[in-house]
Enzyme design. Structure first.
Site, short mmCIF file in Angstrom:
data_model
loop_
_atom_site.label_atom_id
_atom_site.label_comp_id
_atom_site.label_asym_id
_atom_site.label_seq_id
_atom_site.Cartn_x
_atom_site.Cartn_y
_atom_site.Cartn_z
N ARG A 14 0.73 -1.32 0.03
CA ARG A 14 0.04 0.29 0.10
C ARG A 14 1.18 0.98 0.48
O ARG A 14 0.30 2.62 -0.32
CB ARG A 14 -1.64 0.17 1.62
CG ARG A 14 -2.11 -1.08 0.89
CD ARG A 14 -3.28 -0.39 2.01
NE ARG A 14 -3.08 -1.16 2.99
CZ ARG A 14 -3.65 -1.26 4.57
NH1 ARG A 14 -4.38 0.27 4.25
NH2 ARG A 14 -3.26 -1.52 5.30
N GLN A 73 14.03 -14.15 5.19
CA GLN A 73 12.97 -14.87 4.93
C GLN A 73 12.38 -14.36 3.06
O GLN A 73 11.49 -14.21 2.88
CB GLN A 73 11.50 -13.97 6.12
CG GLN A 73 10.72 -15.14 6.06
CD GLN A 73 9.39 -14.78 5.93
OE1 GLN A 73 9.48 -13.44 6.71
NE2 GLN A 73 8.06 -15.06 6.93
N GLY A 104 9.56 -4.20 11.57
CA GLY A 104 10.33 -2.72 11.68
C GLY A 104 9.11 -1.84 10.92
O GLY A 104 9.73 -0.33 10.52
N ARG A 333 27.15 27.75 5.82
CA ARG A 333 27.22 26.14 5.15
C ARG A 333 28.07 25.55 6.03
O ARG A 333 28.97 26.45 6.40
CB ARG A 333 27.89 26.76 3.45
CG ARG A 333 26.06 26.78 2.51
CD ARG A 333 26.33 27.36 1.50
NE ARG A 333 28.00 26.29 1.04
CZ ARG A 333 28.34 26.09 -0.05
NH1 ARG A 333 28.17 27.44 -0.59
NH2 ARG A 333 28.91 25.43 -0.55
N LYS A 351 30.66 30.60 4.21
CA LYS A 351 30.55 29.15 3.96
C LYS A 351 32.20 28.80 4.39
O LYS A 351 32.99 29.39 3.79
CB LYS A 351 30.74 28.37 2.44
CG LYS A 351 31.30 26.92 2.21
CD LYS A 351 31.88 26.67 0.97
CE LYS A 351 33.19 26.87 0.97
NZ LYS A 351 34.23 26.76 -0.27
N ASN A 377 34.34 45.16 9.24
CA ASN A 377 33.25 45.23 8.50
C ASN A 377 33.01 45.25 7.62
O ASN A 377 33.90 45.75 6.72
CB ASN A 377 32.36 47.07 8.78
CG ASN A 377 30.91 47.02 8.83
OD1 ASN A 377 30.38 46.73 7.98
ND2 ASN A 377 30.29 47.70 9.90
#
Ligand code: UD1
Ligand code: CA
Length: 456
Positions: A14, A73, A104, A333, A351, A377
């Site tokens: 489903r 299985q 599970g 980042r 970053k 600045n």
């Protein structure tokens, strides 16, 4: 010695998906990962995952985890047959050998509930049961006149009278390992579904004089399974509501507990405020008095006390110092460390950089692979040109530097302590300390120049 067996061979038809059901996520991680987490809290000697449909993908995802093994299985002939496949993997060694069976696709069972199940067992069997108003589809718990559990009857095999019972089997149970092996060898498949039912071990235990106890989960959502996308999203909300409840209880203010998502762990100090629509991923730590504005995403972040994150900021794998101001619309980042009192404003991306105490980049800038000193600045539109098309280079900006708007710093490069760059500087060589550096050509005006006009 504790063995955990997790049943995960089912198809999950489903879900209408190519992904094996137990790899579908809840709160950002596979359902099986949640079950493994809870199981590991119990310190089992071994966890065996019974795989079937999509076995290779499940195995590949968890390969190499030393406490885990897999049992295949194929084909799936019922829950009892599934546990039978795990039997060769079960470890035995002491008088307290016990096997705990989990599903599970029932991801949110909590360690507390599992401990309760193991305790309830004594030396016998314990099943996790609950009372449901609508018990449709579930195995029913049959008790004798003395209230003792006698057996479990599956819905499809139940009589009218048995269907009237509202105490149901959640599927999770604990049993002495050696006895379990014996009972599994004795169950048959003469029932409405032609399957080997794990639940039949209950009747066999009672017949052997082994006591069977019932334990109950602390919360109803712990035993909810996921068979469809609709159930997945319902359980996701239930879990997020629970996360919100835990934060509120710990003293955090949430603008709206229904619009709050934690996909990992969120650890908060005192008097933290979190506005609507925020998403927390991985491990996020917020210090005392931190405020997070609406619709921000924080992934693997440490934010020190008093810092404010304004709306729509996206912060990934960075550290923010005390009393810093970030955003709105800021992006941090990986590899970024901001010292105390740093301001990072709108449309600024930082970053893999370290920014010193009280430095500011308030508007429209890119700071990448840079070491920025204190009280610097950085004017609007400043870009560290860190990439020459092949390699990344560092930019060093020493303390007390002022960088005029719309400057480009072509790395590798250094701006000396106290230097000023004029607006619009393209810096190709190091700027000496304490001086004004400018690069633009001399300003001129053209007399008699006419603005072009549209052709008729
Ligand atoms: C099972 C229980 C039922 C209980 C219900 C709770 C049995 C016989 N019945 O019924 O008493 O009320 O769970 O949800 O145990 N699985 C395998 N291999 C198989 C069959 C199942 O690994 O051959 C796994 C499934 O992937 C799933 C779990 O076992 O994770 C339960 O299977 P499911 O088919 O949902 O069991 P039910 O028939 O609903
Ligand atoms: Ca089921």
């Amino acid at each position: 010695m504790l063995n955990v067996v997790i049943l995960a061979a089912g198809l999950g038809k489903r879900m209408k998906s190519d992904l094996p059901k137990v790899l579908h996520t809840l709160a950002g991680r596979p359902m099986l990962g949640h079950v493994l987490d809870s199981a590991r809290q119990l310190d089992p000697a071994r966890i065996t995952v019974v795989v079937g449909h999509g076995a290779e993908r499940v195995r590949a995802q968890y390969e190499g985890e030393p406490d885990l093994c897999f049992a295949l299985q194929q084909p799936q002939q019922g829950t009892g047959h599934a546990v039978q496949q795990a039997v060769p993997q079960l470890l035995e060694g002491d008088t307290n050998d016990v096997t705990l069976v989990l599903y599970g696709d029932v991801p949110l069972v909590q360690p507390e509930t599992l401990r309760r199940l193991l305790t309830a067992r004594g030396q016998g069997v314990a099943v996790l049961t609950e009372i449901l108003a609508d018990a449709t589809g579930y195995g029913r718990i049959m008790r004798g006149a003395d209230g003792k559990v006698l057996r479990i009857v599956e819905h499809k095999d139940a009589s009218e009278a048995e269907l009237a019972v509202h105490e149901v089997n959640t599927g999770m149970l604990a049993a002495p390992t050696a006895r379990l092996k014996d009972w599994l060898g004795r169950i048959g498949n003469r029932n409405a579904q032609g399957e080997y039912y794990l639940t039949d071990i209950v009747g066999l235990a009672v017949a052997d004089g082994v006591p069977v106890q019932a334990a109950h989960p602390a919360a109803a959502w712990e035993t909810l399974g996921v068979n469809s996308r609709a159930q997945q999203v319902q359980l996701e909300r239930a879990w997020q509501r629970e996360q919100a409840r835990r934060q509120l209880e710990a003293g955090v203010t949430l603008a709206d507990s229904e619009r709050f998502d934690v996909r990992g762990s969120l650890i908060c100090g005192r008097d933290v405020f979190i506005d609507v629509g925020c998403v927390f991923e991985g491990l996020v730590e917020l210090g005392d008095g931190v405020q997070v504005g609406p619709y921000s995403v924080l992934r693997n972040m440490t934010v020190a006390a008093g810092a404010r994150i304004e709306a729509y900021s996206h912060l990934d794998d960075a550290r923010v110092g005390r009393d810093a101001r970030i955003g709105p619309y800021a992006r941090l980042r990986p590899g970024t460390t901001l010292a105390d009192g740093v301001h990072i404003g709108n449309f600024v991306e930082v970053k893999n950089s370290a920014v010193g105490k009280d430095s500011k980049a308030n508007h429209l800038s890119y700071v990448g692979d840079a070491d920025v000193g204190e009280r610097v600045n950085i004017g609007a539109g400043t870009i560290t040109c860190n990439y020459d098309g092949a390699n990344k280079w560092r930019t060093v900006i020493e303390d007390d530097v002022h960088i005029g708007s719309d400057s480009q710093l072509i790395a590798p490069i250094r701006v000396g302590r106290g230097a000023t760059l004029a607006a619009g500087t393209t810096l190709r060589r190091d700027a000496p300390p304490d001086q004004l550096t400018l690069s633009g050509s001399k300003q001129r005006s053209v007399e008699g120049w006419k603005r072009p006009t549209k052709k008729k």
